[in-house]
Design a protein around this motif. Structure first.
Motif, PDB file in Angstrom:
ATOM      1  N   GLU A  56     -17.139   4.520 -46.372  1.00  0.00           N
ATOM      2  CA  GLU A  56     -15.812   4.984 -46.784  1.00  0.00           C
ATOM      3  C   GLU A  56     -15.399   6.165 -45.926  1.00  0.00           C
ATOM      4  N   ARG A  58     -13.994   9.403 -45.918  1.00  0.00           N
ATOM      5  CA  ARG A  58     -13.642  10.503 -46.802  1.00  0.00           C
ATOM      6  C   ARG A  58     -13.378  11.756 -45.983  1.00  0.00           C
ATOM      7  N   TRP A 111      -6.411   3.479 -64.213  1.00  0.00           N
ATOM      8  CA  TRP A 111      -7.226   2.269 -64.030  1.00  0.00           C
ATOM      9  C   TRP A 111      -6.842   1.229 -65.080  1.00  0.00           C
ATOM     10  N   GLY A 131      -8.655   7.680 -52.503  1.00  0.00           N
ATOM     11  CA  GLY A 131      -7.716   6.581 -52.665  1.00  0.00           C
ATOM     12  C   GLY A 131      -6.381   6.914 -52.059  1.00  0.00           C
ATOM     13  N   HIS A 146      -6.471   3.218 -59.354  1.00  0.00           N
ATOM     14  CA  HIS A 146      -7.837   2.723 -59.120  1.00  0.00           C
ATOM     15  C   HIS A 146      -8.570   3.435 -57.991  1.00  0.00           C
ATOM     16  N   GLU A 148     -11.515   5.238 -55.912  1.00  0.00           N
ATOM     17  CA  GLU A 148     -12.970   5.308 -55.938  1.00  0.00           C
ATOM     18  C   GLU A 148     -13.332   6.697 -56.438  1.00  0.00           C
ATOM     19  N   TYR A 149     -14.448   6.819 -57.116  1.00  0.00           N
ATOM     20  CA  TYR A 149     -14.796   8.154 -57.586  1.00  0.00           C
ATOM     21  C   TYR A 149     -16.286   8.384 -57.475  1.00  0.00           C
ATOM     22  N   GLU A 150     -16.646   9.630 -57.444  1.00  0.00           N
ATOM     23  CA  GLU A 150     -18.051   9.996 -57.455  1.00  0.00           C
ATOM     24  C   GLU A 150     -18.183  11.247 -58.310  1.00  0.00           C
ATOM     25  N   VAL A 170     -22.111   3.944 -48.400  1.00  0.00           N
ATOM     26  CA  VAL A 170     -22.253   3.545 -49.799  1.00  0.00           C
ATOM     27  C   VAL A 170     -23.426   2.559 -49.873  1.00  0.00           C
TER      28      VAL A 170
END
Ligand code: ADP
Ligand code: MG
Length: 713
Positions: A56, A58, A111, A131, A146, A148-150, A170
């Motif tokens: 990803e 980021r 979401w 996102g 929606h 992506e999260y961490e 990932v």
């Protein structure tokens, strides 16, 4: 518990090397080590080659206040509140959370079907969101749909710069060891390990311009700033390419060495005399195709060498493999040896028996059929024929492998259908002679390089041409509701003098159930639909004599329609049959459907395959479409592998399909090809003998166990 703590404490100062068990890496400990182990990750080296499945970007980390709608961004924020609207229990709700960052900016995350997230995003939690930023007219603020999260809070927080502000890997989680924890571990390991040695031969590195192993491993987990995200996600960054190549290279070197060693065993050197040639010409019912000639030459040359042949004969259904096998049989028989023909099912054995009997009629060879259904007395008699060497060709099922079947002089074993025949069974057969030659026929053709890799100890011959005059089979998909139309089509074909198969699926290997279904349909077709036609029935529960009789009646045209279970899948050969009607086709696998279809299209007339189905799920739809679109067995096998995955396709247990860490034989078929060529060249002509010795030593130490290779000398 105490020992664990002590070990962990000690681990802090432990210098890591490649073979260090992961348990001794700081932050792992016994519980996590067990979860990693379950994924096949036991040592530091295992983890270093644990490739991310996705990356990803980021790199664009911004305060919320500086975001503009439309941009892709990473945000570090805290959960303020969250709510679900809609049906929480069925997870249908819309989940909405509001976030606030350190500079006071606020943002919504939404979401759909996100009710489960209510337990995750509790107020106060620190998270990173990735996102696309959008303008939300409902709330009059910024939103990510929606994202992506961490989760950033918790014991494994680590350095935020590992997880954001860059292109981030990932990983597939290993139990409770999350992608984030894996990232932390790899960061720690890469920081406390010495540069890795590179064992790939220098000239190959230079020639293919590959990065060295240490650079590649680091870039795999922490891609450099200028990395191309698309290349990374296509598994084609220079680092990924190098590691995939390396894995394939060593695997192929190992296989090549193993094959080279097998070629040195003493075996039978068959003579290719003019008598052999004459007998083959005498037998041939038609002119062999170019491909058949080429393949026969490959096989005959291998048989002439004083070492055992282990060869896979590949070709699409109907390409004429059996004819080539018969030619090879003549080579063995005319040299005074016996031939065993091993088939996976009794029907197929019977079919081969009839086919060989017909081919060998003029040659006066004694040919017998030995199966589990023979009575004890018959068996005893047949065994005598085999033991005294009177039977030249012995066709049979697994019954051939029983210890009391002793050959007088077994020279060639022909094994049909690699997929259903285990390596062990092949071994048993081999032990019945003194290193006889072995020819394995398969109608599920796969690309040559793949075949050489998966069936590691076999050489490969490919028939890539169909006998002349074949018209491509027309394949149609019809829904059950329109079965009457299918029946009237069937009748027209039969009125024109043709014959047809009607096949029922075997569910879960239960031939009894399939037999019942087929018997019922036979009843229906012969009494209600086609009372004026002659309808035969064939299934696995018939005695060998009954099977033979049913097939011969169809062969002679006495029955016009043959209702059957999948027992006719392979080997049946009736050129006048032009319709293959498959009921409940959605229940069959792709390869199986293609095999069944291959029963027609064997004569000069236009043939048809009709796939009758109920409502289709997406996977079944894909299978049916593949068949309607194509008649090419290579293409169909490839689709089958893609749809089912290589493990399932080959049946990992039976074939030698190795467990690969980075490479994927399907996705990386191009690299596999290159690696195989390089490996073959390297083993045959190493720059220095010492290079090859070094490679063998490295292989032995690092790869032998993993790939199940046994290398000696
Ligand atoms: P496979 O075993 O590869 O499915 P077979 O050996 O059963 O194929 O051959 C399929 C059909 O084609 C058989 O009817 C066979 O007799 C016929 N056949 C094989 N080789 C030739 C050829 N060279 N010319 C014409 N017909 C052939
Ligand atoms: Mg030989």
């Amino acid at each position: 518990m105490t020992t664990g703590c002590l070990l962990q404490a000690a681990a802090v100062d432990l210098r890591l090397d490649l073979s260090t068990p992961l348990m001794y890496v700081k932050g792992v400990g016994p519980a996590r080590a067990a979860m990693l182990e379950a994924k096949g990750l036991a040592t530091v080296e295992d983890l270093l080659t644990y490739a991310p499945f996705r990356y990803e970007d980021r790199s664009n980390v911004k305060p919320i206040g500086e975001l503009a709608p439309g941009e892709m961004a990473t945000v570090l924020a805290e959960v303020r509140s969250a709510k679900v609207s809609g049906f929480r229990r069925r997870n249908l709700g819309l989940f909405e959370a509001s976030f606030k960052d350190a500079a006071g900016g606020t943002l919504l995350g939404k979401w759909f079907h996100g009710a489960y997230l209510a337990d995750v995003f509790t107020p106060g939690l620190h998270v990173a969101l990735f996102g696309k930023v959008e303008w939300d007219s409902y709330s009059g603020g910024l939103v990510m749909m929606h994202p992506e999260y961490e989760i950033l809070t918790g014991e494994e927080e680590g350095d935020a710069s590992i997880h954001t502000g860059r292109v981030v890997p990932v990983y597939e989680a290993a139990g409770k060891v999350t992608t984030r924890l894996l990232r932390n571990l790899l960061h720690r390991i890469l920081g406390s390990i010495d540069a890795l040695e590179d064992h790939l031969p220098r000239h190959i590195l230079d020639q293919l311009k590959l990065p060295d192993r240490w650079t590649a491993i680091r870039a795999l987990h922490f891609p450099p700033a200028d990395s191309d995200l698309r290349l990374l996600n296509a598994f084609r960054s220079p680092a990924q390419y190098r590691l995939i190549f390396e894995e394939f290279f060593w695997l192929e070197c190992g296989l090549e060495l193993k094959r080279a060693k097998a070629r040195l065993y003493p075996g039978i050197a068959f003579e290719l005399s003019s008598r052999v040639r004459e007998r083959i010409l005498e037998m041939l019912p038609f002119k062999p195709t170019g491909a058949q000639k080429r393949v026969l030459k490959e096989i005959a040359d291998a048989m002439a060498r004083p070492h055992p042949m282990y060869r896979l004969l590949q070709g699409d259904v109907g390409s004429g493999k059996t004819l080539v096998a018969a030619e090879a049989a003549i080579v063995a028989i005319e040299n005074g040896y016996q031939v065993a023909v091993l088939a996976p099912t009794e029907i197929l054995a019977t079919q081969h028996y009839l086919y060989f009997k017909k081919l060998f009629q003029k040659l006066d060879y004694v040919i017998i059929l030995l199966t589990g259904s023979n009575t004890a007395r018959e068996k005893a008699q047949l065994r005598k024929l085999v033991g005294h060497g009177l039977a030249k060709v012995v066709v049979g099922t697994h019954a051939l492998l029983e210890p009391d079947v002793e050959f007088h002089k077994l020279g060639l074993a022909i094994v049909d259908e690699q997929h259903r025949f285990g390596v062990e069974q092949r071994q048993k057969l081999m032990e019945k002679g003194s290193h006889p030659d072995v020819l394995v026929m398969t109608a599920t053709p796969i690309p040559r390089t793949l075949a050489l890799t998966v069936y590691g100890d076999l050489d490969v011959s490919v028939i890539d041409e169909m006998p002349p005059g074949r018209k491509p089979i027309v394949t149609k998909h019809v829904e059950e509701a329109r079965i009457e139309q299918v029946y009237s089509f069937l009748r027209k074909q039969i009125d024109a003098g043709r014959q047809a198969y009607v096949v029922y699926p075997v569910i879960e290997e239960s031939e009894t159930q399939a037999m019942k279904a087929a018997a019922k349909m036979h009843d229906h077709l012969s009494r209600v639909v086609f009372p004026d036609l002659r309808v035969g029935l064939l299934h696995g529960k018939l005695s060998p004599d009954e099977k033979e009789a049913a097939m011969e009646r169809f062969q002679r045209g006495e029955t016009q329609i043959l209702v059957s279970t999948t027992v006719i899948e392979v080997g049946v050969d009736v050129p006048n049959a032009t319709v293959m009607l498959i009921e409940q086709a959605e229940r069959f696998g792709l390869a199986q459907l293609h095999q069944l279809r291959g029963r027609v299209g064997r004569g000069g007339e236009q043939s048809y395959c009709i796939l009758v189905t109920g409502k289709l799920n997406p996977a079944a739809k894909e299978r049916i479409r593949t068949l309607v679109d194509s008649n090419d067995g290579f293409y169909i096998a490839e689709m089958d592998m893609k749809l089912r995955g290589p493990g399932e396709f080959f049946g990992t247990r039976q074939s030698g399909l190795p467990a690969l860490a980075v490479g994927n034989i399907l996705r990386d078929a191009d690299i596999l090809e290159i690696a195989r060529n390089e490996a073959a060249a390297f083993v045959a002509h190493p720059p220095q003998e010492s290079d090859l010795r070094a490679a063998i030593a490295y292989l032995r130490e690092h790869w032998q166990r993993r790939y199940g290779l046994v290398l000696v000398g």
